[in-house]
Design an enzyme around this catalytic site. Structure first.
Site, PDB file in Angstrom:
ATOM      1  N   GLU A   1       0.825  -1.208   0.000  1.00  0.00           N
ATOM      2  CA  GLU A   1       0.000   0.000   0.000  1.00  0.00           C
ATOM      3  C   GLU A   1       0.866   1.268   0.000  1.00  0.00           C
ATOM      4  O   GLU A   1       0.467   2.296  -0.519  1.00  0.00           O
ATOM      5  CB  GLU A   1      -0.909  -0.030   1.245  1.00  0.00           C
ATOM      6  CG  GLU A   1      -2.197   0.736   1.091  1.00  0.00           C
ATOM      7  CD  GLU A   1      -3.204   0.387   2.180  1.00  0.00           C
ATOM      8  OE1 GLU A   1      -3.958  -0.579   2.005  1.00  0.00           O
ATOM      9  OE2 GLU A   1      -3.236   1.078   3.221  1.00  0.00           O
TER      10      GLU A   1
ATOM     11  N   HIS B   1       7.423 -26.761   0.095  1.00  0.00           N
ATOM     12  CA  HIS B   1       6.696 -27.842  -0.572  1.00  0.00           C
ATOM     13  C   HIS B   1       5.548 -27.302  -1.402  1.00  0.00           C
ATOM     14  O   HIS B   1       4.584 -28.010  -1.691  1.00  0.00           O
ATOM     15  CB  HIS B   1       6.200 -28.831   0.483  1.00  0.00           C
ATOM     16  CG  HIS B   1       7.334 -29.427   1.262  1.00  0.00           C
ATOM     17  ND1 HIS B   1       7.977 -30.577   0.887  1.00  0.00           N
ATOM     18  CD2 HIS B   1       7.988 -28.957   2.368  1.00  0.00           C
ATOM     19  CE1 HIS B   1       8.962 -30.824   1.741  1.00  0.00           C
ATOM     20  NE2 HIS B   1       8.994 -29.850   2.642  1.00  0.00           N
TER      21      HIS B   1
ATOM     22  N   LYS C   1     -13.316   2.373  -1.668  1.00  0.00           N
ATOM     23  CA  LYS C   1     -14.214   2.767  -0.564  1.00  0.00           C
ATOM     24  C   LYS C   1     -15.336   3.640  -1.124  1.00  0.00           C
ATOM     25  O   LYS C   1     -16.505   3.442  -0.819  1.00  0.00           O
ATOM     26  CB  LYS C   1     -13.441   3.573   0.493  1.00  0.00           C
ATOM     27  CG  LYS C   1     -12.538   2.753   1.411  1.00  0.00           C
ATOM     28  CD  LYS C   1     -11.987   3.624   2.553  1.00  0.00           C
ATOM     29  CE  LYS C   1     -11.039   2.871   3.464  1.00  0.00           C
ATOM     30  NZ  LYS C   1     -10.525   3.634   4.598  1.00  0.00           N
TER      31      LYS C   1
HETATM   32  O1  PA5 Z   1      -2.939   2.036   6.008  1.00  0.00           O
HETATM   33  C1  PA5 Z   1      -4.042   2.545   5.944  1.00  0.00           C
HETATM   34  O2  PA5 Z   1      -4.239   3.745   6.213  1.00  0.00           O
HETATM   35  C2  PA5 Z   1      -5.305   1.739   5.577  1.00  0.00           C
HETATM   36  O3  PA5 Z   1      -5.016   0.452   5.170  1.00  0.00           O
HETATM   37  C3  PA5 Z   1      -6.228   1.686   6.776  1.00  0.00           C
HETATM   38  O4  PA5 Z   1      -5.560   1.102   7.861  1.00  0.00           O
HETATM   39  C4  PA5 Z   1      -7.502   0.899   6.488  1.00  0.00           C
HETATM   40  O5  PA5 Z   1      -8.121   1.348   5.328  1.00  0.00           O
HETATM   41  C5  PA5 Z   1      -8.471   1.053   7.661  1.00  0.00           C
HETATM   42  O6  PA5 Z   1      -8.721   2.407   7.874  1.00  0.00           O
HETATM   43  P1  PA5 Z   1      -9.278   2.980   9.231  1.00  0.00           P
HETATM   44  O7  PA5 Z   1      -8.284   2.713  10.307  1.00  0.00           O
HETATM   45  O8  PA5 Z   1      -9.472   4.438   8.985  1.00  0.00           O
HETATM   46  O9  PA5 Z   1     -10.574   2.277   9.497  1.00  0.00           O
END
Ligand code: PA5
Length: 463
Positions: free
Chosen positions: A289, A318, A432
């Site tokens: 990410e 394996h 989202k």
């Molecule tokens: O790294 C990030 O910001 C995202 O992966 C969030 O952790 C994820 O979308 C969850 O978001 P939130 O903590 O706002 O619910």
């Protein structure tokens, strides 16, 4: 330091033309210096609040330890409601530092049972409700934005149940961990009077394990959170040079950057310890990410990133290792080894008449797993596939703090070298927003129209 970074098998001296030369590393010295200075100058600023977490949370840590003791005294179960960066860290640390069959232990050999609901699969939610009694459960709702659909739906399902089953005291079953200044969870928390912890500004989800997001669940489990933070600080302090040969996460980033430029588009994370299995999941989010971006900071379309893949040693020897040793030269394989396991089991005698089995007898399982790691390392190197090893002295709170800080620093350095915004996630936001539009959420009418005008699927392509 409990962590050592061995990058021998990334080098051309070991894997020939597929490898990286010292000259290429030297060619990265300026870029490494820039990345190092950038991090140093921006510590604690913007989205780099995570750099300070090992140092600035003394009061919160004391409060967390107190609350954790209360939770253990009052409840039988502790459930994290969250997803992504609000779930992967707590799961990885639980898996690393608790008994591997923790929930199955007799009650006198463990603390509260622990669950993390990081999905909205209805069968999963129902199965949780089948094994816990909400009257005996504390729920830690974790969401930085306070708006994530998955977490808020989990929250709504649980609060409805709590209200019906616990009456006026239902709010005592919830601890909210969220942003102080934005989102709906903080408003609900104030309205309902939940105990609340704040995710500091400038700490993104995937960099949040060392703040209350990860510290509260860990403390509830009896994990030494001060040790975890000490480990993170140790790694941070050791990474105090712009010379990659003296700064392990910086060298790791330089090597990954060079590997990406050589077409190594896949980063396999392969711990040789079940306790670190979920650390690979946490790493996958952090690396994927943070670095997978369409545009660079100058607005150029770049579509960079390195696809993280999780594997487990020796299990995946394996399954995946055939591909890693003989498949395309498009990967960097990172093995995580553990020198000293917390428990060991000796392989019993009893096969004297079968020499092909007898050679195992009398050795320990830790000898076997570590020998197989070294053997796989040899096979990967012999087939000229880039591989590197992170060696932990043992798995404990301190080494886990070091490891997580190592990966966070490596990610941030590498993002700077790639000239991208390491800390945003526009691709996640798009999904989202499309969900909100499909659910007719107010304010998403334009997105809904966009979705409706998009090309519709054709029946002839579905068979
Ligand atoms: O790294 C990030 O910001 C995202 O992966 C969030 O952790 C994820 O979308 C969850 O978001 P939130 O903590 O706002 O619910």
């Amino acid at each position: 330091m409990k962590l050592k970074f061995d990058f021998n098998n990334m080098m051309d001296a070991f894997i020939g033309d597929e490898g990286i030369s010292e000259k290429e590393i030297d060619g990265m010295r300026e870029a490494a210096k820039d990345a190092y200075s950038y991090l140093e100058k921006n510590r604690g600023k913007g989205w780099m609040g995570w750099t300070e977490l090992a140092y600035n949370q003394k009061d919160i840590v004391a409060d967390i330890i107190y609350t954790a003791a209360e939770v253990r005294a009052k409840f039988k179960n502790f459930v994290v409601l969250g997803i992504g960066g609000s779930a992967l860290g707590p799961m990885a640390v639980y898996n690393a530092l608790c008994h591997l069959r923790y929930n199955e232990l007799d009650a006198d050999k463990r603390g509260v049972k622990f669950y993390v609901e990081d999905n909205v699969d209805p069968e999963r939610m129902q199965s949780l409700l089948d094994v816990i009694d909400v009257k005996e459960t504390c729920f830690n709702v974790i969401t930085k934005s306070g708006a994530t659909s998955e977490t808020m739906s989990q929250y709504l399902i649980i609060t409805d149940l709590l209200k019906r089953k616990c009456g006026k005291d239902w709010a005592k079953h919830i601890i909210a961990t969220t942003s102080e200044s934005k989102g709906n969870l903080i408003k609900l928390a104030k309205e309902e009077g939940f105990k609340t912890y704040f995710i500091p500004d400038g700490v993104g989800g995937r960099f949040s394990e060392l703040c209350p997001v990860g510290l509260l669940p860990a403390a509830v489990l009896g994990i030494d959170i001060i040790g975890m933070l000490r480990g993170a600080a140790n790694m941070d302090n050791a990474a105090n040079s712009s010379d990659p040969y003296k700064n392990a996460p910086l060298m790791a980033a330089v090597l990954q950057y060079l590997a990406i430029k050589k077409g190594k588009n896949i980063s396999v994370m392969m711990p040789y310890a079940d306790s670190l299995k979920l650390m690979a999941d946490w790493y996958c989010q952090l690396w994927g990410e943070s670095l997978g971006k369409a545009a660079d900071l100058d607005g150029n379309t770049v579509h960079v990133g390195q696809t993280p893949v999780k594997a487990l040693g020796v299990t995946d020897q394996h399954s995946q290792v055939q591909l890693y040793t003989e498949g395309p030269f498009d990967k960097v394989i990172t093995m995580i080894g553990v020198e000293k396991f917390r428990k060991d089991v000796t392989i019993a005698q009893g096969a004297e008449q079968f020499p092909d089995v007898n050679f195992l007898c009398g050795h320990t399982m830790s000898e076997l797993i570590n020998t197989e790691r070294k053997a796989t390392e040899y096979a990967l190197t012999r087939s000229k596939h880039m591989n590197r090893t992170i060696l932990l002295e043992d798995v404990c709170a301190e080494s886990i703090g070091e490891l997580m800080m190592f990966f966070q620093l490596e990610t941030a350095y590498c993002g700077k070298m790639l000239n991208i915004d390491t800390f945003n996630q526009p691709g996640v936001e798009e999904g989202k927003n499309a969900t909100y539009a499909m659910f007719d959420r107010k304010g998403y009418e334009a997105k809904k129209a966009e979705l409706e005008s998009a090309k519709q699927k054709q029946a002839k392509y579905i068979i």
